[in-house]
Design an enzyme around this catalytic site. Sequence first.
Site, short mmCIF file in Angstrom:
data_model
loop_
_atom_site.label_atom_id
_atom_site.label_comp_id
_atom_site.label_asym_id
_atom_site.label_seq_id
_atom_site.Cartn_x
_atom_site.Cartn_y
_atom_site.Cartn_z
N ASP A 147 -0.22 -0.96 6.37
CA ASP A 147 0.42 0.33 6.18
C ASP A 147 0.73 0.95 7.54
O ASP A 147 -0.11 0.96 8.44
CB ASP A 147 -0.52 1.23 5.38
CG ASP A 147 0.03 2.61 5.15
OD1 ASP A 147 1.03 2.73 4.43
OD2 ASP A 147 -0.55 3.57 5.69
N GLU A 197 4.46 -2.95 7.66
CA GLU A 197 5.37 -1.84 7.38
C GLU A 197 5.75 -1.30 8.76
O GLU A 197 4.99 -0.56 9.38
CB GLU A 197 4.69 -0.76 6.54
CG GLU A 197 5.63 0.38 6.17
CD GLU A 197 4.93 1.47 5.38
OE1 GLU A 197 5.57 2.04 4.46
OE2 GLU A 197 3.76 1.78 5.67
#
Length: 643
Positions: free
Chosen positions: A308, A345
């Site tokens: 993330d 990401e």
Amino acid sequence: MTANERGHNFAIFSRHATAMWLLLFRPGESEPCAEFPLDPLTHRTGEIWHAEVTGAGADFDYAVRANGPARPDLGHRFDASRVLLDPYACDVREQPDRSFRARMGTPEFDWGDDRRPHHGWSETVIYEAHVRGLTWHESAGVAHPGRYLGLIEKIPHLQSLGITAVELLPVQAFPCAAPASPVDGHARANYWGYDPVCFMAPHPGYADVDPTIELKTLIRALHKAGIEVILDVVFNHTAEGGAAGPTLSLKGLDNATYYMIEPETGEYHDFTGCGNTVDCSRPVVHALIIAALRHWVVDYHVDGFRFDLATVLGRDSDGTLLPRPPLLEEIAEDPILGGVKLIAEAWDAGGAEEVGRFPGVRWAEWNSYFRDDVRRFWRGDPGMTGAFATRLCGSQDLFGDGGKTPVNSINLVTSHDGFTLADLVSYGHRHNEANGDANRDGPAQSHSDNNGVEGPSDDPEIVAMRDRQIRNFLLTLMVSRGVPMLLAGDECKRTQRGNSNAWCQDNDVSWFDWRLVADNAELVAFVRRLIAFRRAHPVLSAERFYTAEDITWLGADGGEPQWQGADNLIGCVIEPRCADGADRLAMFFNASEETRRFLLAGGPWYVVFDTSGAMPAGRRVASENIALPARCSLVLRITPWKE
């Protein structure tokens, strides 16, 4: 904490603490049964506070307290009254007062003959799912709803689709409650779980009894079914939030070391949008993150990670993006992590946008350009033909340099973060009022299209067009080079009723309603055929970019493609590079509002997919003049194809 032949050895890092206490709790008791002050002369070596304890069973819990300077202006937030969690804890439980404790021991687990599937990137089809949301709805009909064990009962559905990897939203331990709504003060759930309290412990809320055993049981079952497990991990921030957030672990142990702090004010840098940013440039943090990743791989047999806001891991202490981030290089080069999938990401809330430029060839990346360009093409935004063709071919403009290939691109149309596929074709703007942020949260621009009316409709023409667009998106995803990722429920039109940021919606907005699988059986079968077709035609997933010999582009009416034209339409013929050319393919995409015609030589051809439904699979197309209805995709094969 580690066990040894005499008992248990505790070791806690704190550079700035002046005192430390070790607390022991008997099972089920709220007050400590023992509290040991650690003498800095005998229980501190360098910056590590340590003690060995004998006589306490493995079922005891433990925590610590730390004292030191209470100088927020200098980044120090010590509070000796706070019960703190060991950052290296491997098994934790949340308490009624919302603090956390660690278990002193974890039970043995019999992995049996477990083997990782080791699917190559070109074979991979990812299914992004939420552990609780997948089975909590009453329609799931499982014995362990909302739990690790409940997901096991849905493995046959994943197998039937042809899924090779499940990407689980965070299973790192996190608080069950989120901060209350700033608008009206109503309580909110921390449903998605992107707020870890501990990087190495499984979330206890997904277990009936023991999260360590039950998560391992799930992973073993998925492996037995040939499905890899990718964990969505959060190392960029924690649940402690900003200055007003709770003190649970890192903040109370050594706030100034673990977090990015503005040196002149002591305020938190926030490159995550969550109030704090973990300072991943520090060696102490490096060691913690690497240990966590190794723990998940060695002790849980995990096959990969999706990071993330991964660009945060490449920032210096002041937030500067580093050209060769040491932590990212260390993760990519670590020998224990050498066989696992790494997915970034490649952006963050601080404005970093590194898609295609993320350091190193080992990292695959969520391709936001694929998502946005494919959405805009099918919505009919003018001039998107060239961008669409580039995404179809593996995004060479992004991944064509530095040794990267199409499989560095994780292709997605939807994810947990945004609209579901059914909502993407049913809503023109977000409807996030229930989140408690006055509809200001979530993506401001989703490139969605309601196809005639906002929200649900019983108009047959609108419903038919929405269904056609869903098929167009799914087909595009599965015939594009790169690694496809499917959001759980998109195969059966799961809706969040227009909520594009359902992070706190632990209700039927987010839960998977399994009645949709039967209600939309034709769409489920369509997805199954798409994945089988991709698997049967390796040319679509090859780990190289197309050359001029591989692909021939076709424009409407026999002309050249209008790469920047107002109408979004394109055709191509793909050569499989095999001796007999038996699986030569032709594909056509018309996102305009009119029927368009293409000239196709070398037939006859046979229909594989027609998203308009006008031509059934297997039909022989003898004519060179291919009529393509509005908003339609067509895939042909030079010989008939059977699954």
